[in-house]
Design a protein around this motif. Structure first.
Motif, PDB file in Angstrom:
ATOM      1  N   LEU A  40      -6.136  -4.102   4.334  1.00  0.00           N
ATOM      2  CA  LEU A  40      -5.098  -5.110   4.306  1.00  0.00           C
ATOM      3  C   LEU A  40      -4.001  -4.757   5.310  1.00  0.00           C
ATOM      4  O   LEU A  40      -3.727  -3.583   5.540  1.00  0.00           O
ATOM      5  CB  LEU A  40      -4.509  -5.201   2.900  1.00  0.00           C
ATOM      6  CG  LEU A  40      -5.459  -5.658   1.793  1.00  0.00           C
ATOM      7  CD1 LEU A  40      -4.776  -5.526   0.438  1.00  0.00           C
ATOM      8  CD2 LEU A  40      -5.909  -7.095   2.016  1.00  0.00           C
TER       9      LEU A  40
ATOM     10  N   LYS B 232       6.035 -12.566  -0.219  1.00  0.00           N
ATOM     11  CA  LYS B 232       5.618 -13.827  -0.823  1.00  0.00           C
ATOM     12  C   LYS B 232       6.800 -14.682  -1.262  1.00  0.00           C
ATOM     13  O   LYS B 232       6.612 -15.787  -1.767  1.00  0.00           O
ATOM     14  CB  LYS B 232       4.695 -13.550  -2.010  1.00  0.00           C
ATOM     15  CG  LYS B 232       3.382 -12.881  -1.609  1.00  0.00           C
ATOM     16  CD  LYS B 232       2.451 -12.707  -2.788  1.00  0.00           C
ATOM     17  CE  LYS B 232       2.904 -11.604  -3.706  1.00  0.00           C
ATOM     18  NZ  LYS B 232       1.949 -11.368  -4.822  1.00  0.00           N
TER      19      LYS B 232
ATOM     20  N   ASN C 161      -3.215  -5.425 -14.081  1.00  0.00           N
ATOM     21  CA  ASN C 161      -3.464  -6.167 -12.841  1.00  0.00           C
ATOM     22  C   ASN C 161      -3.233  -5.323 -11.589  1.00  0.00           C
ATOM     23  O   ASN C 161      -3.446  -5.794 -10.474  1.00  0.00           O
ATOM     24  CB  ASN C 161      -2.580  -7.420 -12.778  1.00  0.00           C
ATOM     25  CG  ASN C 161      -1.104  -7.100 -12.956  1.00  0.00           C
ATOM     26  OD1 ASN C 161      -0.633  -6.010 -12.668  1.00  0.00           O
ATOM     27  ND2 ASN C 161      -0.344  -8.089 -13.435  1.00  0.00           N
TER      28      ASN C 161
ATOM     29  N   SER D 143       2.020  -4.359   1.801  1.00  0.00           N
ATOM     30  CA  SER D 143       0.872  -5.088   2.313  1.00  0.00           C
ATOM     31  C   SER D 143       1.167  -6.576   2.386  1.00  0.00           C
ATOM     32  O   SER D 143       1.590  -7.183   1.400  1.00  0.00           O
ATOM     33  CB  SER D 143      -0.344  -4.856   1.416  1.00  0.00           C
ATOM     34  OG  SER D 143      -1.450  -5.607   1.869  1.00  0.00           O
ATOM     35  N   GLY D 144       0.953  -7.142   3.568  1.00  0.00           N
ATOM     36  CA  GLY D 144       1.137  -8.563   3.755  1.00  0.00           C
ATOM     37  C   GLY D 144       2.590  -8.950   3.933  1.00  0.00           C
ATOM     38  O   GLY D 144       3.495  -8.152   3.651  1.00  0.00           O
TER      39      GLY D 144
ATOM     40  N   LEU E  65      -0.560  -4.392 -10.120  1.00  0.00           N
ATOM     41  CA  LEU E  65       0.530  -4.795  -9.253  1.00  0.00           C
ATOM     42  C   LEU E  65       1.674  -3.785  -9.372  1.00  0.00           C
ATOM     43  O   LEU E  65       2.173  -3.534 -10.468  1.00  0.00           O
ATOM     44  CB  LEU E  65       1.028  -6.189  -9.631  1.00  0.00           C
ATOM     45  CG  LEU E  65       0.068  -7.345  -9.357  1.00  0.00           C
ATOM     46  CD1 LEU E  65       0.672  -8.651  -9.853  1.00  0.00           C
ATOM     47  CD2 LEU E  65      -0.254  -7.436  -7.875  1.00  0.00           C
TER      48      LEU E  65
ATOM     49  N   GLU F  13       5.961  -9.247  -7.632  1.00  0.00           N
ATOM     50  CA  GLU F  13       5.559 -10.513  -7.028  1.00  0.00           C
ATOM     51  C   GLU F  13       5.955 -10.622  -5.559  1.00  0.00           C
ATOM     52  O   GLU F  13       5.654 -11.635  -4.915  1.00  0.00           O
ATOM     53  CB  GLU F  13       6.183 -11.678  -7.811  1.00  0.00           C
ATOM     54  CG  GLU F  13       5.838 -11.692  -9.291  1.00  0.00           C
ATOM     55  CD  GLU F  13       4.337 -11.781  -9.534  1.00  0.00           C
ATOM     56  OE1 GLU F  13       3.646 -12.476  -8.758  1.00  0.00           O
ATOM     57  OE2 GLU F  13       3.861 -11.153 -10.496  1.00  0.00           O
ATOM     58  N   SER F  14       6.628  -9.602  -5.011  1.00  0.00           N
ATOM     59  CA  SER F  14       7.143  -9.718  -3.646  1.00  0.00           C
ATOM     60  C   SER F  14       6.075  -9.469  -2.585  1.00  0.00           C
ATOM     61  O   SER F  14       6.072 -10.114  -1.529  1.00  0.00           O
ATOM     62  CB  SER F  14       8.304  -8.744  -3.441  1.00  0.00           C
ATOM     63  OG  SER F  14       9.412  -9.106  -4.241  1.00  0.00           O
ATOM     64  N   PHE F  15       5.176  -8.498  -2.829  1.00  0.00           N
ATOM     65  CA  PHE F  15       4.146  -8.135  -1.862  1.00  0.00           C
ATOM     66  C   PHE F  15       2.801  -7.997  -2.563  1.00  0.00           C
ATOM     67  O   PHE F  15       2.731  -7.872  -3.790  1.00  0.00           O
ATOM     68  CB  PHE F  15       4.491  -6.813  -1.170  1.00  0.00           C
ATOM     69  CG  PHE F  15       5.727  -6.859  -0.317  1.00  0.00           C
ATOM     70  CD1 PHE F  15       5.661  -7.288   1.000  1.00  0.00           C
ATOM     71  CD2 PHE F  15       6.959  -6.472  -0.822  1.00  0.00           C
ATOM     72  CE1 PHE F  15       6.790  -7.337   1.799  1.00  0.00           C
ATOM     73  CE2 PHE F  15       8.099  -6.508  -0.037  1.00  0.00           C
ATOM     74  CZ  PHE F  15       8.013  -6.943   1.273  1.00  0.00           C
ATOM     75  N   LEU F  16       1.735  -7.984  -1.766  1.00  0.00           N
ATOM     76  CA  LEU F  16       0.409  -7.770  -2.334  1.00  0.00           C
ATOM     77  C   LEU F  16       0.278  -6.371  -2.918  1.00  0.00           C
ATOM     78  O   LEU F  16      -0.377  -6.168  -3.929  1.00  0.00           O
ATOM     79  CB  LEU F  16      -0.659  -7.988  -1.256  1.00  0.00           C
ATOM     80  CG  LEU F  16      -0.784  -9.401  -0.699  1.00  0.00           C
ATOM     81  CD1 LEU F  16      -1.805  -9.430   0.429  1.00  0.00           C
ATOM     82  CD2 LEU F  16      -1.190 -10.376  -1.801  1.00  0.00           C
ATOM     83  N   ALA F  17       0.894  -5.384  -2.252  1.00  0.00           N
ATOM     84  CA  ALA F  17       0.844  -3.997  -2.721  1.00  0.00           C
ATOM     85  C   ALA F  17       1.977  -3.220  -2.080  1.00  0.00           C
ATOM     86  O   ALA F  17       2.507  -3.612  -1.030  1.00  0.00           O
ATOM     87  CB  ALA F  17      -0.500  -3.364  -2.385  1.00  0.00           C
TER      88      ALA F  17
ATOM     89  N   TRP G  44      -0.523  -3.816   6.647  1.00  0.00           N
ATOM     90  CA  TRP G  44       0.650  -3.182   6.044  1.00  0.00           C
ATOM     91  C   TRP G  44       1.747  -3.030   7.091  1.00  0.00           C
ATOM     92  O   TRP G  44       1.482  -2.903   8.278  1.00  0.00           O
ATOM     93  CB  TRP G  44       0.300  -1.791   5.515  1.00  0.00           C
ATOM     94  CG  TRP G  44      -0.679  -1.752   4.402  1.00  0.00           C
ATOM     95  CD1 TRP G  44      -2.027  -1.978   4.473  1.00  0.00           C
ATOM     96  CD2 TRP G  44      -0.406  -1.463   3.028  1.00  0.00           C
ATOM     97  NE1 TRP G  44      -2.604  -1.838   3.242  1.00  0.00           N
ATOM     98  CE2 TRP G  44      -1.629  -1.520   2.334  1.00  0.00           C
ATOM     99  CE3 TRP G  44       0.763  -1.147   2.333  1.00  0.00           C
ATOM    100  CZ2 TRP G  44      -1.713  -1.275   0.963  1.00  0.00           C
ATOM    101  CZ3 TRP G  44       0.669  -0.902   0.966  1.00  0.00           C
ATOM    102  CH2 TRP G  44      -0.551  -0.967   0.300  1.00  0.00           C
TER     103      TRP G  44
END
Length: 280
Positions: free
Chosen positions: A212, A177, A129, A173-174, A131, A151-155, A214
């Motif tokens: 994206l 979450k 995936n 990135s982003g 990640l 699972e903390s960030f998009l990248a 960052w």
């Protein structure tokens, strides 16, 4: 030092600890239309440009080199294809004078060694995936500890130790979450209208992110406290910590230096872009 031309192009420069040499990845264009990967080292005056390692298989890539603290070895990411359409990656060690690659960590990329040479920060990537997660381990690869889960960030890209070796700076990135230790706002909070903020001090800056959004983050080496360093929505910023209180980064807009004590940010060059970055 090294030009991009019809024969190939350089990437991922990394200064040696004494500042006298630069390791880099080089992609060679062959007459039959293939691209072959090389790991090279060059003196900072442009002399003695030499190959440290060059896989025979053009499908194998050597990238993102970094130095051991004593300057004797290089850590490099080796990316290997897995038929029919997959790939895997590993962090290898090799003498800076050449020799054989020795695996240090499997399923890992972008290794950086702490200033005292005792720790290594790196990313692990799940190639099902893509990640990434941020990890720290002994310089030999032992006692791995996850600092940032996938699972903390998009990248996540570009892990770098602070000069005291007590924190790892990385680009994410982003917005996060989920709730992170030490961060006072909720994961759903959106970036402010400020063009740039450093430790939440607003600095005027023109920004147009082409990818994206960052920002730069910092986490303690025990993973117990996070700090957001910027709120700029940059395009894949890559950082370096030259010395003391100054943190630098490059993105598509230019090269910037942050004074972590005065909480100010300065543009030192408008020659930005995508790529890697180092500073001594």
């Amino acid at each position: 030092l090294v030009k991009t031309g019809t024969s190939g192009y350089p990437q991922y420069p990394a200064f040696s600890p004494d500042g006298k040499q630069v390791a880099y990845a080089y992609s060679v264009f062959t007459p039959d239309g293939l691209v072959k990967s090389q790991l090279k080292v060059i003196n900072i005056d442009g002399t003695n440009d030499r190959i440290v390692s060059a896989p025979d298989d053009p499908k194998i890539t050597l990238t993102a080199p970094s130095w051991s603290a004593d300057g004797k070895d290089l850590l490099v990411t080796q990316v290997v294809p897995v038929p029919p359409s997959g790939q895997r990656a590993e962090i290898d060690r090799i003498s800076a004078s050449g020799g054989s690659l020795a695996k240090v960590i499997d399923n890992a990329v972008e290794a950086r060694v702490s200033p005292d040479g005792k720790k290594m920060a790196y990313l692990q990537v799940d190639f099902t995936n893509y990640l990434p997660s941020l990890w720290i381990a002994d310089s030999s690869g032992g006692s791995p500890k996850q600092l940032v889960d996938p699972e903390s960030f998009l990248a996540i890209i570009s892990p770098r130790f602070t000069p005291d070796g007590q924190n790892v700076v990385f680009s994410a990135s982003g917005p996060p979450k989920k709730k992170l230790p030490g961060v006072s706002y909720a994961p759903s909070d959106q970036p402010t209208g400020c063009a740039v903020s450093f430790f939440f001090t607003c600095v005027v800056r023109s920004a147009e992110a082409n990818g994206l959004p960052w920002d730069l983050w910092m986490v303690t080496i025990d993973g117990t406290k996070f700090q957001r360093l910027t709120n700029i929505g940059a395009d894949s910023p890559v950082s370096a910590w030259p010395a003391g209180k100054y943190l630098a980064f490059i993105d598509t807009n230019g090269i910037y230096v942050m004074d972590s004590q005065a909480h100010t940010l300065y543009m030192v060059s408008s020659l930005g872009g995508h790529g890697s970055f180092d500073w001594r």
